[in-house]
Motif scaffolding. Structure first.
Motif, PDB file in Angstrom:
ATOM      1  N   TYR A 102      11.351 -18.798 -47.025  1.00 51.14           N
ATOM      2  CA  TYR A 102      11.466 -17.674 -46.641  1.00 51.14           C
ATOM      3  C   TYR A 102      11.165 -17.079 -45.278  1.00 51.14           C
ATOM      4  CZ  TYR A 102       8.480 -13.791 -46.291  1.00 51.14           C
ATOM      5  OH  TYR A 102       7.715 -12.347 -46.630  1.00 51.14           O
ATOM      6  N   ALA A 103      10.074 -18.702 -44.863  1.00 56.12           N
ATOM      7  CA  ALA A 103       9.514 -18.775 -43.754  1.00 56.12           C
ATOM      8  C   ALA A 103      10.581 -18.599 -42.071  1.00 56.12           C
ATOM      9  CB  ALA A 103       9.019 -20.282 -43.518  1.00 56.12           C
ATOM     10  N   GLY A 150      -2.302 -17.457 -47.000  1.00 57.38           N
ATOM     11  CA  GLY A 150      -2.563 -18.800 -47.801  1.00 57.38           C
ATOM     12  C   GLY A 150      -3.691 -19.341 -46.375  1.00 57.38           C
ATOM     13  N   ILE A 161       8.416 -14.760 -52.643  1.00 59.38           N
ATOM     14  CA  ILE A 161       7.987 -15.957 -51.459  1.00 59.38           C
ATOM     15  C   ILE A 161       8.117 -17.309 -52.763  1.00 59.38           C
ATOM     16  CG2 ILE A 161       6.394 -17.652 -50.673  1.00 59.38           C
ATOM     17  CD1 ILE A 161       4.585 -15.372 -49.503  1.00 59.38           C
ATOM     18  N   LEU A 162       7.259 -17.723 -53.894  1.00 57.88           N
ATOM     19  CA  LEU A 162       7.455 -18.736 -54.653  1.00 57.88           C
ATOM     20  C   LEU A 162       9.462 -18.706 -55.079  1.00 57.88           C
ATOM     21  CD1 LEU A 162       4.876 -18.956 -56.533  1.00 57.88           C
ATOM     22  CD2 LEU A 162       5.495 -19.379 -55.116  1.00 57.88           C
ATOM     23  N   ASP A 176       1.215 -23.514 -50.430  1.00 58.50           N
ATOM     24  CA  ASP A 176       2.958 -23.131 -49.965  1.00 58.50           C
ATOM     25  C   ASP A 176       2.990 -21.476 -49.297  1.00 58.50           C
ATOM     26  OD1 ASP A 176       4.582 -24.717 -51.780  1.00 58.50           O
ATOM     27  OD2 ASP A 176       4.715 -23.990 -53.478  1.00 58.50           O
ATOM     28  N   LEU A 177       2.047 -20.578 -50.024  1.00 57.98           N
ATOM     29  CA  LEU A 177       1.312 -19.531 -48.780  1.00 57.98           C
ATOM     30  C   LEU A 177       0.999 -19.640 -47.823  1.00 57.98           C
ATOM     31  CD1 LEU A 177      -0.444 -18.199 -51.432  1.00 57.98           C
ATOM     32  CD2 LEU A 177       1.501 -17.527 -51.612  1.00 57.98           C
ATOM     33  N   LYS A 178       0.673 -21.007 -47.329  1.00 58.03           N
ATOM     34  CA  LYS A 178       0.358 -21.429 -46.242  1.00 58.03           C
ATOM     35  C   LYS A 178       1.802 -21.397 -45.490  1.00 58.03           C
ATOM     36  CE  LYS A 178      -4.156 -23.194 -45.909  1.00 58.03           C
ATOM     37  NZ  LYS A 178      -4.714 -24.751 -46.095  1.00 58.03           N
ATOM     38  N   ALA A 179       2.717 -22.424 -45.894  1.00 57.40           N
ATOM     39  CA  ALA A 179       3.655 -23.230 -45.221  1.00 57.40           C
ATOM     40  C   ALA A 179       4.532 -21.606 -45.179  1.00 57.40           C
ATOM     41  CB  ALA A 179       4.355 -23.982 -46.728  1.00 57.40           C
ATOM     42  N   SER A 180       5.203 -20.634 -46.169  1.00 62.14           N
ATOM     43  CA  SER A 180       5.892 -19.750 -45.865  1.00 62.14           C
ATOM     44  C   SER A 180       5.716 -18.512 -44.243  1.00 62.14           C
ATOM     45  CB  SER A 180       5.378 -18.378 -47.213  1.00 62.14           C
ATOM     46  OG  SER A 180       3.847 -17.752 -46.847  1.00 62.14           O
ATOM     47  N   ALA A 184       9.230 -21.144 -49.965  1.00 56.13           N
ATOM     48  CA  ALA A 184       8.475 -20.963 -49.393  1.00 56.13           C
ATOM     49  C   ALA A 184       8.883 -21.147 -47.717  1.00 56.13           C
ATOM     50  CB  ALA A 184       7.365 -21.875 -48.791  1.00 56.13           C
ATOM     51  N   ASP A 185       9.675 -22.234 -47.382  1.00 57.48           N
ATOM     52  CA  ASP A 185      10.657 -23.370 -46.756  1.00 57.48           C
ATOM     53  C   ASP A 185      11.800 -21.985 -46.405  1.00 57.48           C
ATOM     54  OD1 ASP A 185       8.699 -25.175 -46.112  1.00 57.48           O
ATOM     55  OD2 ASP A 185       9.994 -26.516 -47.343  1.00 57.48           O
TER      56      ASP A 185
END
Length: 440
Positions: free
Chosen positions: A226-227, A62, A218-219, A45-49, A223-224
């Motif tokens: 936030y991105a 992430g 973010i959570l 999730d951190l990566k995807a954000s 994540a999506d």
């Protein structure tokens, strides 16, 4: 941008207390859901954000978390709260007004990497903020939000606030680790990197205050979602500290990708009437300077990098046309000379020679050759130091000499004319460039 995330409740009275923070939703569903999510899914999730480190380097949080080894072992989470970059004061406000957001972010991050021990390394000058943090940690521990089996889960993490002693070099992550271990704050050779061999030789994740405080948000959003905020490669919002020659200096939360002109003139009011921007540091004093011609650049990591500078810590320092670029350059060089740990030659000697050259220019005993020597010294510092402190001086000084060479030469000539003893001063040693070559 009107949407606020990290600063949305920042002026809520009593937000630094557990009761008010919980009343605003803190330590609630987001934390419970996070602690029930598989660790690898949280890291993904951190990566995807797309969250990039807000402390200066801009590396994916992430991705950094994914470098931590799996399995049972002593792992550590360290918050870099040594906010020493000149012009940067955003983390100070965040820790003072909303410390529990940082603590919640650290609890989630520690779970994601499997760390059972966490530290907040705060700069020594932030005594008031350290007191606030310690009180907040004590509240969280008493409520079972820090310590053993948090919220009845299997995750346990203890958290300590560690006060530094006021050394800029401890903002560098490996020097911070040495200081945290009770040693002199000196940078370490890398590799090994902290994710493999960090605090007490154990795997360690290090992030700054704003980065870790963003994790619960973010959570909460997803994540999506936030991105979608910001621009590609620079997602989310960013806290920026705007100071210098502006009418309304302060901390502002902005969406990444907002034009710099909107930040400097729209939010901070720009310079006083009748004045104009001469130069500005986009990411603290260590970032290469930009000029008034760059004010319409989008404020994001990649755009500023392509422009030859960097977003850094998010500290925008504005210098208007009432200031001498030579004075600014000397102020900056003196700071980095003072803060150099002295461990490596290019930084120790290079910062000192830079100050000497600038003092020659100011006093009227320099020649145009001194400008060439000074530019050469910056080139030979960059990339040749144990850490980036030497580069942190060389990049902005080199950029000022390059962009304002005419002003340096005019200042030099005026100073020579005003100094009756300038003609008696011997020229710079022609062998000096060779001496500088030995720095490498």
């Amino acid at each position: 941008m009107s949407q606020k995330l990290i600063f949305r409740d920042i002026d809520e009275p009593g937000l630094n207390t557990l009761d008010v923070y919980r009343a605003r939703g803190g330590y609630g569903d987001v934390l419970r859901k996070a602690l029930a999510t598989p660790r690898e899914a949280l890291v993904n999730d951190l990566k995807a954000s797309g969250l990039r480190g807000r402390g200066g380097a801009g590396f994916s949080m992430g991705m950094k978390a994914s470098f931590m080894p799996k399995g049972q072992m002593d792992k550590y989470l360290v918050c870099n709260a040594d906010e020493s970059e000149p012009g940067t004061f955003k983390d100070r406000e965040l820790m003072q007004k909303n410390p529990h957001l940082l603590i919640e972010g650290m609890v989630i991050a520690s779970y994601a990497i499997g760390a059972t021990k966490a530290f907040i390394f705060i700069r020594g000058e932030y005594a008031e903020q350290a007191d606030v943090l310690e009180a907040a940690v004590a509240e969280a521990r008493a409520a079972g939000l820090v310590g053993d089996r948090i919220l009845g889960t299997d995750h346990s993490v203890d958290l300590w606030v560690h006060r530094g002693a006021g050394a800029y070099i401890c903002g560098e992550e490996t020097a911070l680790l040495d200081s945290l271990e009770g040693k002199r704050g000196n940078p370490r050779l890398k590799p090994p990197f902290p994710a493999n061999q960090g605090l007490y030789q154990g795997p360690t994740l290090i992030n700054n205050v704003e980065t870790l405080a963003t994790v619960p948000l973010i959570l909460e959003l997803g994540a999506d979602e936030y991105a979608k905020i910001g621009v590609e490669g620079s997602t989310g919002t960013k806290l920026v500290s705007i100071s210098g020659n502006v009418k309304r200096p302060g901390n502002y939360e902005i969406e990444l990708g907002t034009p710099a002109r909107e930040l400097i003139y729209g939010l901070a009011g720009g310079p006083e009437d009748g004045r104009e921007v001469k130069l500005w540091f986009p990411g603290g004093s260590s970032s290469p300077v930009l000029t008034k011609d760059d004010l319409d650049l989008p404020y994001d990591f990649d755009t500023l990098a392509k422009a030859g500078s960097m977003l850094g810590s998010g500290a925008i320092i504005v210098v208007d046309d009432t200031n001498s670029v030579v004075d600014v350059c000397l102020w900056l060089a003196e700071f980095y000379r003072h803060e150099s740990c002295g461990k490596c030659t290019p930084c120790r000697e290079g910062t000192n020679w830079t100050v000497k050259m600038l003092e020659r220019i100011q006093s009227g005993v320099a020649t145009p050759m001194d400008l060439d020597i000074m530019a050469s010294v910056q080139t030979q510092i960059m990339g040749n130091c144990l850490c980036v402190l030497g580069d942190a001086m060389a990049m902005p000084v080199g950029s000022m000499v390059e962009k304002f060479r005419d002003e340096f030469e005019e200042h030099l000539e005026r100073a020579r004319m005003a100094n009756p003893f300038a003609a008696d001063e011997p020229p710079s040693d022609p062998a000096l460039p060779l001496v500088q070559g030995a720095l490498v």
